[in-house]
Design a protein around this motif. Sequence first.
Motif, PDB file in Angstrom:
ATOM      1  N   ASN A 192       0.830  -1.202   0.000  1.00 11.42           N
ATOM      2  CA  ASN A 192       0.000   0.000   0.000  1.00 11.42           C
ATOM      3  C   ASN A 192       0.867   1.257   0.000  1.00 11.42           C
ATOM      4  O   ASN A 192       0.592   2.224  -0.728  1.00 11.42           O
ATOM      5  CB  ASN A 192      -0.908  -0.009   1.228  1.00 11.42           C
ATOM      6  N   PHE A 193       1.939   1.237   0.780  1.00 11.13           N
ATOM      7  CA  PHE A 193       2.849   2.384   0.858  1.00 11.13           C
ATOM      8  C   PHE A 193       3.473   2.677  -0.506  1.00 11.13           C
ATOM      9  O   PHE A 193       3.525   3.832  -0.950  1.00 11.13           O
ATOM     10  CB  PHE A 193       3.946   2.098   1.889  1.00 11.13           C
ATOM     11  N   ILE A 194       3.947   1.635  -1.185  1.00 12.16           N
ATOM     12  CA  ILE A 194       4.604   1.814  -2.484  1.00 12.16           C
ATOM     13  C   ILE A 194       3.620   2.303  -3.535  1.00 12.16           C
ATOM     14  O   ILE A 194       3.895   3.255  -4.281  1.00 12.16           O
ATOM     15  CB  ILE A 194       5.269   0.497  -2.934  1.00 12.16           C
ATOM     16  N   VAL A 195       2.456   1.672  -3.598  1.00 15.36           N
ATOM     17  CA  VAL A 195       1.470   2.023  -4.630  1.00 15.36           C
ATOM     18  C   VAL A 195       0.988   3.461  -4.474  1.00 15.36           C
ATOM     19  O   VAL A 195       0.859   4.201  -5.457  1.00 15.36           O
ATOM     20  CB  VAL A 195       0.276   1.043  -4.594  1.00 15.36           C
ATOM     21  N   GLN A 200       0.745   6.737 -10.814  1.00 13.78           N
ATOM     22  CA  GLN A 200      -0.374   5.807 -10.930  1.00 13.78           C
ATOM     23  C   GLN A 200      -0.358   5.027 -12.242  1.00 13.78           C
ATOM     24  O   GLN A 200      -1.272   5.122 -13.063  1.00 13.78           O
ATOM     25  CB  GLN A 200      -1.690   6.578 -10.773  1.00 13.78           C
ATOM     26  N   ASP A 201       0.695   4.269 -12.451  1.00 17.43           N
ATOM     27  CA  ASP A 201       0.736   3.368 -13.601  1.00 17.43           C
ATOM     28  C   ASP A 201       1.587   2.158 -13.250  1.00 17.43           C
ATOM     29  O   ASP A 201       2.457   2.218 -12.372  1.00 17.43           O
ATOM     30  CB  ASP A 201       1.259   4.072 -14.863  1.00 17.43           C
ATOM     31  N   ASN A 202       1.326   1.056 -13.936  1.00 18.40           N
ATOM     32  CA  ASN A 202       2.007  -0.203 -13.638  1.00 18.40           C
ATOM     33  C   ASN A 202       3.514  -0.096 -13.815  1.00 18.40           C
ATOM     34  O   ASN A 202       4.290  -0.628 -13.016  1.00 18.40           O
ATOM     35  CB  ASN A 202       1.478  -1.317 -14.549  1.00 18.40           C
ATOM     36  N   ALA A 203       3.932   0.570 -14.885  1.00 15.42           N
ATOM     37  CA  ALA A 203       5.353   0.634 -15.209  1.00 15.42           C
ATOM     38  C   ALA A 203       6.150   1.302 -14.094  1.00 15.42           C
ATOM     39  O   ALA A 203       7.251   0.862 -13.749  1.00 15.42           O
ATOM     40  CB  ALA A 203       5.556   1.372 -16.528  1.00 15.42           C
TER      41      ALA A 203
END
Length: 234
Positions: A192-195, A200-203
């Motif tokens: 959660n911290f990293i995301v 806001q993108d997968n890459a």
Amino acid sequence: MKQQLTIDFALQLEATFEHFFAADNQVLIDNLKQFVETESDIPSKQLFYIHGGKGAGKSHVLQALCHFADQKDKLAQYLPANQLLDMSPEFTLGLENCELLLIDDVQLFQHSPIWQTTIFDLINRCIEAGNKIIFTANKPADQIDFTLPDLVSRLNWGQKWPLYALDDEQRKAMLTLRSQARGIPMSDELANFIVLRCQQDNASILSCLDKLDKESLLEKRKITIPFVKSVMSW
């Protein structure tokens, strides 16, 4: 395994469907696999167009399809547009004999009339040869400023599918999946911290994971929130 082409655009080892978190894109993935496996000489069934935003996973999907086609003993070639633009269009001569071409970021050709004509001609030759092409782009073909209308027409011939972006919960699940594949413990709190702090993108999230993995091995430290803050300067 089929003979490989002479110029090889490197594929990421983790760019497989086993490492792809499909979420709302599972139907698309299933259709792509069927597209690769099914023989057809009908033009509308020889072309496939995927559009999605930056970091949605388009390159991963194309490279995964290249691995998948190889497993099915089909000659496939991944072709990133950003690298093709640095090459002579003559490079494409003979590519129509490849059973599956995977052209990434086709929108990058919008400022190159010669490459638009080259891709248009390549599509026609592939169709005549009974082979297939899958394209990715950042938006539908008719929303890209191509100067060759015939190219837009060709790109719209086949199946057209969006690649949906993941929401935050799905990105956390994706991060956990990729971490597990590398043997990295990933708690819900850490994911959660990293995301929440990545773009806001997968890459961007996966690039962060790459950096954390390398630094943790180098410093022989576990990946924790304090470690992430230090490495990423958050």
